[in-house]
Design a protein around this motif. Sequence first.
Motif, PDB file in Angstrom:
ATOM      1  N   ALA A  31       0.687  -1.085  -0.057  1.00  0.00           N
ATOM      2  CA  ALA A  31      -0.113  -0.078   0.118  1.00  0.00           C
ATOM      3  C   ALA A  31       0.719   1.135  -0.035  1.00  0.00           C
ATOM      4  N   VAL A  32       0.686   2.094  -0.988  1.00  0.00           N
ATOM      5  CA  VAL A  32       1.345   3.363  -1.115  1.00  0.00           C
ATOM      6  C   VAL A  32       0.519   4.500  -0.679  1.00  0.00           C
ATOM      7  N   VAL A  33       1.355   5.089   0.293  1.00  0.00           N
ATOM      8  CA  VAL A  33       0.508   6.187   1.025  1.00  0.00           C
ATOM      9  C   VAL A  33       1.378   7.219   1.087  1.00  0.00           C
ATOM     10  N   ARG A  34       0.672   8.462   1.492  1.00  0.00           N
ATOM     11  CA  ARG A  34       1.683   9.821   1.968  1.00  0.00           C
ATOM     12  C   ARG A  34       1.662   9.712   3.532  1.00  0.00           C
ATOM     13  N   THR A  35       0.603   9.202   4.029  1.00  0.00           N
ATOM     14  CA  THR A  35       0.476   9.346   5.825  1.00  0.00           C
ATOM     15  C   THR A  35       0.464   7.921   6.218  1.00  0.00           C
ATOM     16  N   PRO A  36       1.704   7.230   6.620  1.00  0.00           N
ATOM     17  CA  PRO A  36       1.643   6.087   7.115  1.00  0.00           C
ATOM     18  C   PRO A  36       0.390   5.642   8.283  1.00  0.00           C
ATOM     19  N   ILE A  49       3.885  -1.449   3.736  1.00  0.00           N
ATOM     20  CA  ILE A  49       3.171  -0.093   3.710  1.00  0.00           C
ATOM     21  C   ILE A  49       4.620   0.903   3.231  1.00  0.00           C
ATOM     22  N   ALA A  50       4.360   1.468   1.932  1.00  0.00           N
ATOM     23  CA  ALA A  50       5.535   2.245   1.292  1.00  0.00           C
ATOM     24  C   ALA A  50       5.011   3.630   1.541  1.00  0.00           C
ATOM     25  N   VAL A  51       5.835   4.663   1.786  1.00  0.00           N
ATOM     26  CA  VAL A  51       5.545   5.956   1.760  1.00  0.00           C
ATOM     27  C   VAL A  51       6.036   6.749   0.679  1.00  0.00           C
ATOM     28  N   ALA A  52       5.286   7.260  -0.189  1.00  0.00           N
ATOM     29  CA  ALA A  52       5.685   7.955  -1.345  1.00  0.00           C
ATOM     30  C   ALA A  52       4.734   9.117  -1.445  1.00  0.00           C
ATOM     31  N   ASP A  53       5.064   9.947  -2.418  1.00  0.00           N
ATOM     32  CA  ASP A  53       4.283  11.130  -2.942  1.00  0.00           C
ATOM     33  C   ASP A  53       4.305  11.358  -4.278  1.00  0.00           C
TER      34      ASP A  53
END
Length: 284
Positions: A31-36, A49-53
Motif C-alpha cells: 500500500a503506497v501512502v503519504r501518511t502511514p 506499507i510504502a511512503v511516497a508522494d
Amino acid sequence: MSIVVTGATGHLGHHVVEQLLEKVPADRITAVVRTPEKAADFAERGVKIAVADYNAPETFDSLFAAGDKVLLISGNEFEKGRVGQHQVVIDAAKAAGVALLAYTSAPGTLTAALADDHRGTEKALLASGVPYALLRNGWYNENYTENLAPVLEHNAVVAAAGEGRISAASRADYAAAAVAVLTGEGHENQTYELGGDEAWSFAEYAAELSRQTGKEIVYNNVPGETLVGILTGAGLPGPFATIIAGVDASIEKGELVVSSGDLSRLSGRPTTPISESIALALRG
C-alpha cells in the motif's frame, strides 16, 4: 512479485486493498501512502506499507520491482498538474520492469475538462512501453450520495445536466474490477470502459430520494453558469465548480452512459444500483 496500490488510503484505494486481502496473502500487497498512520489497520494485517508522494519523484525510487503489478490511482490535486504527478509513477514502473501498470482513467466518451489529465496520462503510459490496463472508471454513486445534507435540507437536487443519464456504480464495484485485473491474467494492453449496469437521470435520482425519505424532492435543472454560482456560494473553489459544471454538460450530452458491460463482467457480479447506495447513505 507484489501487487502495489498507490493512493491506498483514499476512497477507492481503501476498497481495492480490502478486496485484495480477500484474494491474496497480505505480504504480497504493498500500500503506497503519504501518511502511514492512515494505513495502520493495513499494516497490522500484514500489508507492506510504502511512503511516497506523487510530488516527490525520489520517493518512488526502488519502490517497484520487476514483475510487480501496479495500480496507479489518479491523483486529486488538480492544481498541481496531475499528468506530471502520474508520469513520476510511470517512469518508476518502467525503470523497474513491472509486469502491469493499471491506471484509473475516465470514460473514453468524456470530453469535459476533467478528462484532459486522464487523456494526457493515458498518452504517457502508452508511450512508455510499460504493459498497461486502462480502467476507464465512470461516475461513482458516492459522488452524489455522500453529501445528501443540502439535498435533504432544500428538498432539491440541483444540477445542470438536463435529461442526461449516468451509468454510475459504487466505489466497491470499481475496486472489484481493479482487483480482477491485478490478480488475473491476460489484461495487458487492454482498455476497459467501466460503468453501472443501469443508467439513471437526475429526475429519477430525485424520485428515488423522495421514495426513500418520504419527502418531496425535486430535480432543479439550472444553466451551467448558475450551478457554478451556487457551488462557489457554498464554498467550492471557482475552478473546481467549473469542472463540475463541465461534467454536467457532458452528462447532458450522454457522455457518461457506459454500455460496454465491462464492469459487471470483470467484477463477476451486477453493479450496485443507485437505490442501494442511497439507502446505505441514509442509514449512515
